[in-house]
Motif scaffolding. Structure first.
Motif, PDB file in Angstrom:
ATOM      1  N   GLN A 245       0.860  -1.180   0.000  1.00  0.00           N
ATOM      2  CA  GLN A 245       0.000   0.000   0.000  1.00  0.00           C
ATOM      3  C   GLN A 245       0.897   1.232   0.000  1.00  0.00           C
ATOM      4  O   GLN A 245       1.772   1.380   0.850  1.00  0.00           O
ATOM      5  CB  GLN A 245      -0.914   0.013   1.220  1.00  0.00           C
ATOM      6  CG  GLN A 245      -1.980  -1.076   1.214  1.00  0.00           C
ATOM      7  CD  GLN A 245      -2.904  -0.968   2.408  1.00  0.00           C
ATOM      8  OE1 GLN A 245      -2.464  -0.798   3.540  1.00  0.00           O
ATOM      9  NE2 GLN A 245      -4.195  -1.052   2.159  1.00  0.00           N
ATOM     10  N   LEU A 246       0.667   2.107  -0.979  1.00  0.00           N
ATOM     11  CA  LEU A 246       1.487   3.294  -1.135  1.00  0.00           C
ATOM     12  C   LEU A 246       0.649   4.546  -0.899  1.00  0.00           C
ATOM     13  O   LEU A 246      -0.569   4.541  -1.116  1.00  0.00           O
ATOM     14  CB  LEU A 246       2.108   3.333  -2.530  1.00  0.00           C
ATOM     15  CG  LEU A 246       2.927   2.101  -2.949  1.00  0.00           C
ATOM     16  CD1 LEU A 246       3.483   2.287  -4.352  1.00  0.00           C
ATOM     17  CD2 LEU A 246       4.050   1.815  -1.955  1.00  0.00           C
ATOM     18  N   TYR A 247       1.326   5.627  -0.459  1.00  0.00           N
ATOM     19  CA  TYR A 247       0.667   6.889  -0.149  1.00  0.00           C
ATOM     20  C   TYR A 247       1.489   8.016  -0.760  1.00  0.00           C
ATOM     21  O   TYR A 247       2.717   7.992  -0.705  1.00  0.00           O
ATOM     22  CB  TYR A 247       0.564   7.098   1.365  1.00  0.00           C
ATOM     23  CG  TYR A 247      -0.116   5.967   2.099  1.00  0.00           C
ATOM     24  CD1 TYR A 247      -1.458   6.041   2.443  1.00  0.00           C
ATOM     25  CD2 TYR A 247       0.599   4.820   2.461  1.00  0.00           C
ATOM     26  CE1 TYR A 247      -2.083   5.009   3.128  1.00  0.00           C
ATOM     27  CE2 TYR A 247      -0.015   3.787   3.138  1.00  0.00           C
ATOM     28  CZ  TYR A 247      -1.355   3.883   3.469  1.00  0.00           C
ATOM     29  OH  TYR A 247      -1.972   2.844   4.135  1.00  0.00           O
ATOM     30  N   LEU A 248       0.800   9.001  -1.326  1.00  0.00           N
ATOM     31  CA  LEU A 248       1.488  10.092  -2.017  1.00  0.00           C
ATOM     32  C   LEU A 248       1.096  11.447  -1.460  1.00  0.00           C
ATOM     33  O   LEU A 248      -0.027  11.638  -0.969  1.00  0.00           O
ATOM     34  CB  LEU A 248       1.159  10.059  -3.513  1.00  0.00           C
ATOM     35  CG  LEU A 248       1.687   8.860  -4.313  1.00  0.00           C
ATOM     36  CD1 LEU A 248       0.995   8.798  -5.660  1.00  0.00           C
ATOM     37  CD2 LEU A 248       3.188   8.954  -4.480  1.00  0.00           C
ATOM     38  N   GLY A 249       2.009  12.394  -1.569  1.00  0.00           N
ATOM     39  CA  GLY A 249       1.748  13.777  -1.212  1.00  0.00           C
ATOM     40  C   GLY A 249       2.717  14.678  -1.960  1.00  0.00           C
ATOM     41  O   GLY A 249       3.658  14.209  -2.607  1.00  0.00           O
ATOM     42  N   HIS A 250       2.507  15.986  -1.889  1.00  0.00           N
ATOM     43  CA  HIS A 250       3.401  16.927  -2.566  1.00  0.00           C
ATOM     44  C   HIS A 250       3.525  18.203  -1.764  1.00  0.00           C
ATOM     45  O   HIS A 250       2.644  18.562  -0.977  1.00  0.00           O
ATOM     46  CB  HIS A 250       2.892  17.247  -3.977  1.00  0.00           C
ATOM     47  CG  HIS A 250       1.656  18.104  -3.986  1.00  0.00           C
ATOM     48  ND1 HIS A 250       1.699  19.474  -4.103  1.00  0.00           N
ATOM     49  CD2 HIS A 250       0.342  17.782  -3.864  1.00  0.00           C
ATOM     50  CE1 HIS A 250       0.479  19.964  -4.075  1.00  0.00           C
ATOM     51  NE2 HIS A 250      -0.376  18.960  -3.925  1.00  0.00           N
ATOM     52  N   CYS A 251       4.622  18.901  -1.971  1.00  0.00           N
ATOM     53  CA  CYS A 251       4.843  20.210  -1.360  1.00  0.00           C
ATOM     54  C   CYS A 251       5.892  20.934  -2.181  1.00  0.00           C
ATOM     55  O   CYS A 251       7.037  20.473  -2.279  1.00  0.00           O
ATOM     56  CB  CYS A 251       5.312  20.065   0.089  1.00  0.00           C
ATOM     57  SG  CYS A 251       5.624  21.656   0.895  1.00  0.00           S
ATOM     58  N   GLY A 252       5.497  22.015  -2.830  1.00  0.00           N
ATOM     59  CA  GLY A 252       6.432  22.761  -3.651  1.00  0.00           C
ATOM     60  C   GLY A 252       7.014  21.907  -4.760  1.00  0.00           C
ATOM     61  O   GLY A 252       6.292  21.325  -5.559  1.00  0.00           O
ATOM     62  N   ASN A 253       8.343  21.787  -4.785  1.00  0.00           N
ATOM     63  CA  ASN A 253       9.000  21.013  -5.842  1.00  0.00           C
ATOM     64  C   ASN A 253       9.318  19.575  -5.407  1.00  0.00           C
ATOM     65  O   ASN A 253      10.141  18.905  -6.031  1.00  0.00           O
ATOM     66  CB  ASN A 253      10.306  21.704  -6.266  1.00  0.00           C
ATOM     67  CG  ASN A 253      11.372  21.643  -5.186  1.00  0.00           C
ATOM     68  OD1 ASN A 253      11.069  21.557  -4.001  1.00  0.00           O
ATOM     69  ND2 ASN A 253      12.640  21.689  -5.591  1.00  0.00           N
ATOM     70  N   THR A 254       8.664  19.112  -4.350  1.00  0.00           N
ATOM     71  CA  THR A 254       8.956  17.791  -3.783  1.00  0.00           C
ATOM     72  C   THR A 254       7.730  16.889  -3.824  1.00  0.00           C
ATOM     73  O   THR A 254       6.617  17.323  -3.508  1.00  0.00           O
ATOM     74  CB  THR A 254       9.445  17.924  -2.326  1.00  0.00           C
ATOM     75  OG1 THR A 254      10.628  18.720  -2.303  1.00  0.00           O
ATOM     76  CG2 THR A 254       9.747  16.562  -1.717  1.00  0.00           C
ATOM     77  N   ILE A 255       7.933  15.639  -4.223  1.00  0.00           N
ATOM     78  CA  ILE A 255       6.885  14.636  -4.136  1.00  0.00           C
ATOM     79  C   ILE A 255       7.255  13.678  -3.005  1.00  0.00           C
ATOM     80  O   ILE A 255       8.426  13.297  -2.843  1.00  0.00           O
ATOM     81  CB  ILE A 255       6.688  13.882  -5.468  1.00  0.00           C
ATOM     82  CG1 ILE A 255       5.428  13.000  -5.393  1.00  0.00           C
ATOM     83  CG2 ILE A 255       7.907  13.083  -5.874  1.00  0.00           C
ATOM     84  CD1 ILE A 255       4.967  12.486  -6.742  1.00  0.00           C
ATOM     85  N   PHE A 256       6.273  13.349  -2.179  1.00  0.00           N
ATOM     86  CA  PHE A 256       6.471  12.431  -1.073  1.00  0.00           C
ATOM     87  C   PHE A 256       5.785  11.106  -1.391  1.00  0.00           C
ATOM     88  O   PHE A 256       4.693  11.084  -1.960  1.00  0.00           O
ATOM     89  CB  PHE A 256       5.864  12.996   0.214  1.00  0.00           C
ATOM     90  CG  PHE A 256       6.520  14.260   0.688  1.00  0.00           C
ATOM     91  CD1 PHE A 256       7.634  14.223   1.508  1.00  0.00           C
ATOM     92  CD2 PHE A 256       6.008  15.502   0.324  1.00  0.00           C
ATOM     93  CE1 PHE A 256       8.228  15.394   1.941  1.00  0.00           C
ATOM     94  CE2 PHE A 256       6.589  16.673   0.759  1.00  0.00           C
ATOM     95  CZ  PHE A 256       7.706  16.622   1.565  1.00  0.00           C
ATOM     96  N   ILE A 257       6.422  10.020  -1.000  1.00  0.00           N
ATOM     97  CA  ILE A 257       5.814   8.712  -1.146  1.00  0.00           C
ATOM     98  C   ILE A 257       6.154   7.884   0.084  1.00  0.00           C
ATOM     99  O   ILE A 257       7.297   7.881   0.552  1.00  0.00           O
ATOM    100  CB  ILE A 257       6.262   8.003  -2.442  1.00  0.00           C
ATOM    101  CG1 ILE A 257       5.564   6.647  -2.582  1.00  0.00           C
ATOM    102  CG2 ILE A 257       7.771   7.879  -2.525  1.00  0.00           C
ATOM    103  CD1 ILE A 257       5.742   6.009  -3.947  1.00  0.00           C
TER     104      ILE A 257
END
Length: 409
Positions: A245-257
Motif C-alpha cells: 500500500q502506497l501513499y502520495l503527497g506533494h509540497c512545492g518542488n517535492t513529491i512524497f511517497i
C-alpha cells in the motif's frame, strides 16, 4: 475519421415512430462545483428530441425514434437501428447541440467530468459498441473517443440497462486541436450494425475508472520531518500495488511517497545506478506538465522516472537525468511481514514546473520484489498486465493534485 458533418434539418429525421419535439429548457443547477458555470445544462438528452438535434438522413442505413419502451427514466428514450455495412450507406451520425447551440465551456471539467448515458440491446449481448463519440467546437475541430470495453460499466452490454461513461480527459483534444472551452455539439458516429435503446445522455462528475486515479494532497506541515510526514501521508487514501500500500503527497518542488510492503526477504537490494530496480525497489513515473497528451507513447522532457532502492542503505535514482538524487531523503524500516518506508524526492528546481492545484497529471507506480540477488517480479498500479511504463506514458494512470483541505486529510 471523417472531416465533414452531414447536417440534416429536423424534418430530415428518419423515424420508425413518432418523435416529440420540445423547446430546450436550460437551467443552472449543475452537480459539479466549479469556479464558474461551464455550461447551462448537464442534460444532453432526456425524454425529448429538441430543435438542436440532428441525424444523417439515410433511411435504409439509420433510423432513430423515440419510444416508451426505450426509456430508462422519464417518458421516452431513443431506439436506434443502423447498418453501416449496407451498400451505399454514407457516414452515419446523430448529434445534439444542446443548450440551443450555445457555446459550452467544458475546459474546467475536462479532467474531472465525463459524458454518461445508458444503453440496452434488443437482443443478445456485446462487450462494446461500434460507435465513436465526439465533441465539436465552433471552428469545426473535433475530439473523439471510441466506445471500447473500458467505458462499459459492466461485464457486457445486454438486454438490461448498462451505464456507459466516457471520461472527457480521454478524448483526443490535443491531437485534433479541439477547443474544450467553446463546444458546439456532441456527436455519435455509427459503424457496423446493430439496434439499441439509448437514454439519459448527460455530463457527470468523473472520479476515475478508465485509468486508475489517485488524489495527491499538499502536505507541507512536516516537510522536514520524514517520520511525521509518513504519519500524515498514511492518513490519506492508499494506492494498492501488488503486496503493498502506497501513499502520495506533494509540497512545492517535492513529491512524497510512503508505503508498507509485504515481503519475505525485505530490503534486499545491493544494486545502484540504472540497475537500482534489480531488487527490492519502489518506482514512480509521472508528468510535470498537465497539458501533456496522456495517450502519448514516448517520454517528454517534462516526464520523470525515479526508483528508490529499498535497503538499509536506501538511495534514489533519477532515470530521466541518469543520476543519483543527492538531496532526496529516504527512511526504511523492517516490519513483522516486510518493510515500510517514506521518501521525499525533489522532482524539479524550486519554482520550475511545480504541480498546479486541481490539475491532472499522468502517474504510474511499481513495486519491484527481489528474488535471490535480483528482481523476481514487478507489480504495477495502473497497468499490471502490460510492461513498459518506463518508456510509454500511455500505460500510466492519473494523479489529481489537491490541497490538503480538498483531500480532507
Amino acid at each position: 475519421m471523417r472531416t465533414t458533418i452531414i447536417y440534416g434539418a429536423i424534418s430530415a429525421f428518419v423515424l420508425t415512430g413518432c418523435v416529440e419535439f420540445r423547446e430546450n429548457q436550460v437551467f443552472n443547477d449543475i452537480h459539479v462545483e466549479q469556479e464558474k458555470p461551464f455550461h447551462l445544462s448537464e442534460e444532453i438528452y432526456s425524454d425529448y428530441m429538441t430543435s438542436d438535434a440532428w441525424v444523417t438522413p439515410a433511411t435504409s442505413c439509420l433510423t432513430v425514434s423515440t419510444s416508451v419502451d426505450a426509456a430508462k427514466e422519464g417518458d421516452l428514450g431513443l431506439k436506434i437501428s443502423w447498418n453501416k455495412t449496407s451498400a451505399g450507406c454514407p457516414w452515419l451520425g446523430l448529434g445534439f447541440g444542446w443548450d440551443n447551440w450555445t457555446g459550452k465551456d467544458l475546459s474546467i471539467i475536462k479532467n474531472t467530468g465525463a459524458i454518461e448515458f445508458y444503453v440496452k440491446l434488443s437482443e443478445g449481448e456485446r462487450t462494446s459498441l461500434p460507435w465513436a463519440m465526439g465533441f465539436e467546437d465552433f471552428t469545426g475541430a473535433q475530439a473523439w473517443l471510441g466506445l471500447n470495453a473500458n467505458v462499459v460499466k459492466a461485464d457486457k452490454i445486454t438486454t438490461e440497462w448498462t451505464r456507459i461513461e466516457l471520461p472527457l480527459s480521454e478524448f483526443n483534444w490535443d491531437e485534433q486541436g479541439a477547443d474544450a472551452s467553446n463546444i458546439k455539439q456532441v456527436i455519435i458516429q455509427f459503424e457496423a450494425d446493430g439496434e439499441v435503446m439509448l437514454d439519459e445522455i448527460r455530463l457527470v462528475p468523473y472520479t476515475g475508472g478508465y485509468r486508475k486515479r489517485v488524489s495527491v494532497a499538499e502536505v507541507c506541515v512536516e516537510a522536514g520531518n520524514l517520520e511525521k510526514q509518513r504519519d500524515i501521508l498514511t492518513r490519506g487514501n492508499s494506492v494498492d500495488v501488488g503486496p503493498g500500500q502506497l501513499y502520495l503527497g506533494h509540497c512545492g518542488n517535492t513529491i512524497f511517497i510512503a508505503g508498507e510492503v509485504k515481503d519475505d526477504t525485505p530490503l534486499s537490494n545491493t544494486k545502484s545506478g540504472r540497475n537500482i530496480y534489480d531488487g527490492d525497489a519502489i518506482e514512480l513515473a509521472f508528468s510535470t506538465d498537465f497539458t501533456s497528451y496522456q495517450r502519448r507513447t514516448l517520454f517528454r522532457s517534462t516526464d520523470r522516472h525515479f526508483a528508490i532502492r529499498m535497503s538499509s542503505n536506501p538511495m534514489v535514482f533519477d532515470f530521466t537525468s541518469d543520476e543519483v538524487v543527492e538531496n532526496a531523503m529516504v527512511l526504511t524500516e523492517r516490519t513483522a511481514d516486510g518493510y515500510r518506508f517514506v521518501a521525499a524526492i525533489p522532482y524539479t528546481k524550486e519554482g520550475e514546473n511545480e504541480f498546479v492545484m486541481t490539475r491532472l497529471y499522468g502517474l504510474e507506480l511499481a513495486i519491484d520484489a527481489s528474488e535471490g540477488d535480483s528482481r523476481g517480479k514487478q507489480y504495477r498500479w495502473n497497468n499490471n498486465e502490460v510492461d513498459g511504463f518506463f518508456k510509454n506514458p500511455a500505460l500510466w494512470g492519473e494523479m489529481l493534485i489537491q490541497t490538503r483541505r480538498e483531500a480532507d486529510l
